[in-house]
Structures are given as C-alpha cells and as structure tokens.
Scaffold this active site. Structure first.
Site, mmCIF file in Angstrom:
data_model
loop_
_atom_site.group_PDB
_atom_site.id
_atom_site.type_symbol
_atom_site.label_atom_id
_atom_site.label_comp_id
_atom_site.label_asym_id
_atom_site.label_seq_id
_atom_site.Cartn_x
_atom_site.Cartn_y
_atom_site.Cartn_z
ATOM 1 N N GLU A 1 0.834 -1.204 0.000
ATOM 2 C CA GLU A 1 0.000 0.000 0.000
ATOM 3 C C GLU A 1 0.869 1.256 0.000
ATOM 4 O O GLU A 1 0.554 2.250 -0.658
ATOM 5 C CB GLU A 1 -0.939 -0.002 1.208
ATOM 6 C CG GLU A 1 -1.965 -1.110 1.193
ATOM 7 C CD GLU A 1 -2.878 -1.053 -0.020
ATOM 8 O OE1 GLU A 1 -3.396 0.026 -0.340
ATOM 9 O OE2 GLU A 1 -3.057 -2.102 -0.674
ATOM 10 N N TRP B 1 -8.657 7.161 -9.146
ATOM 11 C CA TRP B 1 -9.853 7.352 -9.978
ATOM 12 C C TRP B 1 -9.585 6.906 -11.414
ATOM 13 O O TRP B 1 -10.453 6.286 -12.045
ATOM 14 C CB TRP B 1 -10.309 8.810 -9.919
ATOM 15 C CG TRP B 1 -11.205 9.053 -8.742
ATOM 16 C CD1 TRP B 1 -10.847 9.530 -7.520
ATOM 17 C CD2 TRP B 1 -12.613 8.786 -8.672
ATOM 18 N NE1 TRP B 1 -11.948 9.583 -6.690
ATOM 19 C CE2 TRP B 1 -13.039 9.138 -7.375
ATOM 20 C CE3 TRP B 1 -13.552 8.303 -9.574
ATOM 21 C CZ2 TRP B 1 -14.369 9.003 -6.962
ATOM 22 C CZ3 TRP B 1 -14.881 8.166 -9.166
ATOM 23 C CH2 TRP B 1 -15.275 8.516 -7.874
ATOM 24 N N TRP C 1 -15.233 10.540 -14.179
ATOM 25 C CA TRP C 1 -14.391 10.281 -13.002
ATOM 26 C C TRP C 1 -13.897 11.580 -12.382
ATOM 27 O O TRP C 1 -13.683 11.652 -11.170
ATOM 28 C CB TRP C 1 -13.224 9.353 -13.351
ATOM 29 C CG TRP C 1 -12.240 9.896 -14.351
ATOM 30 C CD1 TRP C 1 -12.260 9.722 -15.701
ATOM 31 C CD2 TRP C 1 -11.084 10.714 -14.082
ATOM 32 N NE1 TRP C 1 -11.193 10.371 -16.287
ATOM 33 C CE2 TRP C 1 -10.453 10.984 -15.331
ATOM 34 C CE3 TRP C 1 -10.511 11.233 -12.920
ATOM 35 C CZ2 TRP C 1 -9.297 11.756 -15.431
ATOM 36 C CZ3 TRP C 1 -9.354 12.005 -13.017
ATOM 37 C CH2 TRP C 1 -8.756 12.267 -14.261
ATOM 38 N N TRP D 1 -19.667 10.317 -21.749
ATOM 39 C CA TRP D 1 -20.314 10.305 -20.430
ATOM 40 C C TRP D 1 -21.783 10.715 -20.567
ATOM 41 O O TRP D 1 -22.131 11.534 -21.417
ATOM 42 C CB TRP D 1 -19.606 11.276 -19.477
ATOM 43 C CG TRP D 1 -18.167 10.976 -19.258
ATOM 44 C CD1 TRP D 1 -17.095 11.689 -19.703
ATOM 45 C CD2 TRP D 1 -17.619 9.870 -18.527
ATOM 46 N NE1 TRP D 1 -15.915 11.096 -19.310
ATOM 47 C CE2 TRP D 1 -16.206 9.985 -18.577
ATOM 48 C CE3 TRP D 1 -18.173 8.802 -17.831
ATOM 49 C CZ2 TRP D 1 -15.356 9.063 -17.972
ATOM 50 C CZ3 TRP D 1 -17.324 7.885 -17.220
ATOM 51 C CH2 TRP D 1 -15.935 8.013 -17.293
#
Length: 483
Positions: A279, A386, A363, A310
């Site tokens: 991480e 994202w 996004w 979109w």
C-alpha cells in the site's frame, strides 16, 4: 551550502512534523525561522478542500506548539509564497529557504518562480526529499523510462533496498533574534464558520491531526491490525486498515518511518509485511505517475478516453454524493465520507466504480468530490486511483471489471455492521436483504419499519442493465484504444 552562520527559513508545507524531517537536519545549528504560507492562489483548484482545511488547521496548531516548545515558534503567513518568502529572507538575513520537495505540477511551477526570485537576491531555495521512500527520478525501468505499470515499479523500488533509517526530532532549535509577527491561526480561515453547519463535528471522534496523533495512530496499527492486514483491510466493518493516510498526506509521519516501524513490528518478516508495504508502494507509484504525467489530475492518461461519451446527469451525481443511490454499500461509504472525512479503502473502489460505470458520470466529478470531502485528499493518490477505476490510467483495472455493489456488500460486510452504522434506516432489515432491500417482501419491510422510496430510495439504476450499458460503451473506447 551558502553562509552556514546566516539564518535559514524553514518552509513547512506537506511535512508538518519534527521527526525525520530533512529540513530540520539541513538547518544544523543555524538560527531558524519556521514558516508556513497559506498560498491558495498558487494551488488554484487544487488548494485544500474543506475537509483537508479542517485537518490543516489542527495540524498547524500541533506543529506550532511543538516548535514553540523547542524554542522557535511557527510564523503563519497568507499570500503568494514567491513574494512573501524573499521579503522575509531579506528581513531576517536568511541565506537559504529550506523546504521539503513537492510533486504537484502547481507546486513545482511555484518552486521555480521562488528559486528565481531568491537567486536574484543572492539567496537559495533548497528542496529536500522526505515525502517519499524514493524520488521519482531514482526509479527507472531498464530502458531508462518511467514506469507505467505498478508491479514492475514496486519490484524496482524493492530492489533499491529499504529507505534510510528515520532521523530523530531535534531537542532544541535556535531561533532568529527578532522574528516578525505573522497571522494568528484563526485568521487563516481554515475551519467551517457560521452560518455554515459544522459538518466536521464528528471528525475529532476519529482523528487527532498532528505529529503526536500520527505516532499514536501508527502505534495502534502496529499493535493490532497490521498482523491480520492482508485479510482484514477489506472488511469495512472492522478496524483493519492503518488510518495513516491523512497523516502521510500532511507529512505528520514520514513513509520511511512507517516502513521501518512495520518491518520491526513483524520481527523483520518481509512476507508478513508485504500486504501493507504494497500500500505504501501504491502511494509511491501514484507520485511517480504524477511527476512524469502532470496532466493526470485532469486528463485521462489513455488519450482515447478524452472523448468518452459520459451521460452527465446532475441528479444522479447528487444522489451518489449524498449516499442516496439505493445500493446500501455505496450509500454507507458516501455517508461515512461526509460524516468522518474518510472512506474505507475497499468501499472507495466500490463507490467510485459505481459512479463511473453504473452511472456513467465522469471520473473527474468523483475525484472533485473526494478532493473536497476527504481529510487525506492527496492529488497523486486521488487522481491515480480514480483513473485506475475508470480504466483510463496507464495501469488500470480492465474495462470489463464492473463491481457488483450487492455482491461486494455481501462479501465484505456480510454481518452488515458497516451498512447498519452508516445507513441506520436499514438497521432492522435481516442480513439476507440488507444489501438488496428491494428484494425484501412487503411483510419484512414493514417489520423493519421501512418503506422503500420514502425512508430509503429504490435503486437509481438496475445493476444488470447498467452493467450492460457500461460494458458496451467501454468496449468501444477500449477497442479503439487497442487499435
């Protein structure tokens, strides 16, 4: 190194700590003036959002107290750093401004302007590493190019060995003889003020900003969740993650200290530490991408996605932001975010995937909401994550991965502890229907005191239909991209 007897300005930015802070080590025994500049004009749209401003206020209060206790109080200023710092250096006779390196495009541009302004007066800006385990230029592929894929990047960082051991905090600091007056902390206007509601009222129950809070959070993690991190980190109903992200974002603890502490707590067992260290390396990879691809916060890294069709819908975006989508795991995450300034890592993926794929909302709109509501809002990690979810990053989730919010909820919150906490109107539903309340028979809903469409919304989209639409749209763009 310039005149080593002349004072130095210690420009604190995203390194609000005393331990393992290279600018303090570089100051040596010179007289110092610690300074923080709230420079919102330079950051533009990437100035800290509301939740991050709350954190910054309390972090500056903690840093100010720690510096004052060591003899050199923190000077707070507001305005353009490239104008304020040269004037302050001239006034105090400082030969150098010492600062931790930043990697955001706007900060790099400002550092260049400041360096030029100081140079014109015979002074220096000295930028020191400390926010990352390795600097972006240090990690190169065999061909000498930056990495675009996480796994080979992580292997390359691991091949460089452990980061240097952390430096201790200085016992005392030597202040400049006559420090000028700055702004009081309250004057920076970082906290929510009336007539705004105090949306941060619950934050202090979970968070203690500042270096001492970071050390306490790290100790708590090492003593408990670290040992079962690989499994527990995906369960939002338990404390399975480190909670260190906002402390790392503001530099209240260095990643090197966290790295060494995690290894030490596990007796040097690298295999046991790997899930958590991975991480930290994802955070590094995000910064690596941002450094080499400064367009990442605004533009898709795969150019084909710039023309993605979109289906913008303000009502759907609003339902998602408010946790009113009708999908309990998504709504629990969005409400946790609003109440606590943070969202569990697994649920971030589910909620982000839902916005982009089920609702076909850009996004960038999701990233902007996270930027304003997360205490750990970090430009590199936020935009890289994202783009990963949206499928338009360099190392992205495959376009056909569309998280099923019902199955994700049942898998990672099977007993419903998380959903019942943050979506209390569903609390009396049996586990069987908790993640799919629209399937509950009328009698079960009545017994739970729940009327769908009144107490809790029906789903804003139907999963199977939304998935088909997302896959058809994404396939077109992905195949164009491969062509």
């Amino acid at each position: 190194m310039g005149n080593m007897d002349a004072p130095a300005l210690l420009w604190f930015r995203q390194d609000l700590r005393l331990a393992d802070n290279p600018i303090l080590a570089a100051a040596g025994h010179r007289p110092v003036l610690p300074v923080f500049v709230l420079d919102e004009a330079a950051a533009g749209r990437w100035a800290p959002g509301g939740a991050a401003r709350w954190w910054l206020h309390h972090s500056l209060a903690a840093l100010g107290a720690a510096l004052a206790a060591r003899g050199a109080p923190l000077l707070l200023l507001r305005g353009r750093a490239e104008a304020l710092l040269p004037a302050l250096a001239a006034r105090t006779g400082a030969a150098e401004v010492l600062a931790g390196r930043l990697y955001e495009p706007w900060a790099r541009a400002r550092d260049e302007r400041l360096a030029a302004a100081l140079r014109a007066e015979g002074r220096r800006l000295v930028l020191l590493p400390g926010a990352l385990l390795r600097e972006p230029e240090q990690v190169r592929s065999g061909s000498g190019r930056p990495y675009a894929i996480y796994t080979p990047f992580a292997r390359a960082v691991a091949a460089l060995g452990d980061p240097p051991p952390p430096l201790p905090a200085p016992e005392r600091l030597r202040p400049v003889p006559e420090a000028p007056e700055g702004e009081p902390l309250a004057a920076l206007g970082l906290l929510p003020t009336p007539p705004q509601p105090d949306w941060a009222a619950e934050f202090p129950a979970l968070w203690t900003p500042g270096e001492a809070g970071a050390q306490a959070r790290l100790a708590r993690f090492l003593a408990g969740p670290l040992r079962d991190y690989g499994a527990a980190r995906n369960n939002p109903g338990t404390e399975g993650t480190s909670g260190l992200s906002p402390h790392l974002r503001w530099g209240e603890v260095s990643p090197a200290q966290v790295w060494h502490a995690a290894l030490a707590a596990l007796g040097g067992d690298r295999a046991a530490a790997r899930p958590f260290l991975a991480e930290l390396l994802w955070r590094e990879f995000s910064y690596h991408l941002l450094w080499h691809r400064p367009e990442m916060p605004e533009a898709p890294l795969r150019p084909r996605f710039a023309a993605f069709p979109w289906a913008r819908d303000p009502a759907l975006l609003r339902a998602w932001r408010r946790g009113r989508t009708g999908y309990p795991i998504v709504d629990a995450g969005m409400r946790q975010l609003w109440r606590l300034g943070w969202m569990h890592n697994r649920v971030r993926m589910i909620a982000a995937s839902f916005l982009v794929k089920h609702l076909l909302q850009p996004w960038q709109d999701g990233a902007a909401w996270f930027w304003d509501t997360l205490v750990d809002a970090d430009l590199a990690s936020n935009s890289a994550s994202w783009q990963w979810v949206a499928g338009c990053g360099t190392d992205a989730a495959p376009y056909f991965r569309v998280f099923n919010p019902v199955l994700q909820g049942e898998r990672f919150d099977p007993a419903g502890r998380y959903v019942r906490r943050f979506v209390p109107e569903l609390a009396r539903l049996p586990d069987r229907y908790l993640h799919r309340p629209w399937e509950a028979p009328e009698a079960v809903l009545r017994q739970a005191g729940l009327a769908l469409g009144r107490d809790y919304p029906r789903p804003v989209v139907e999963h199977a239909a939304a998935r088909r639409r997302a896959l058809a749209t994404l396939r077109e763009v992905a195949e164009d991209d491969a062509a």
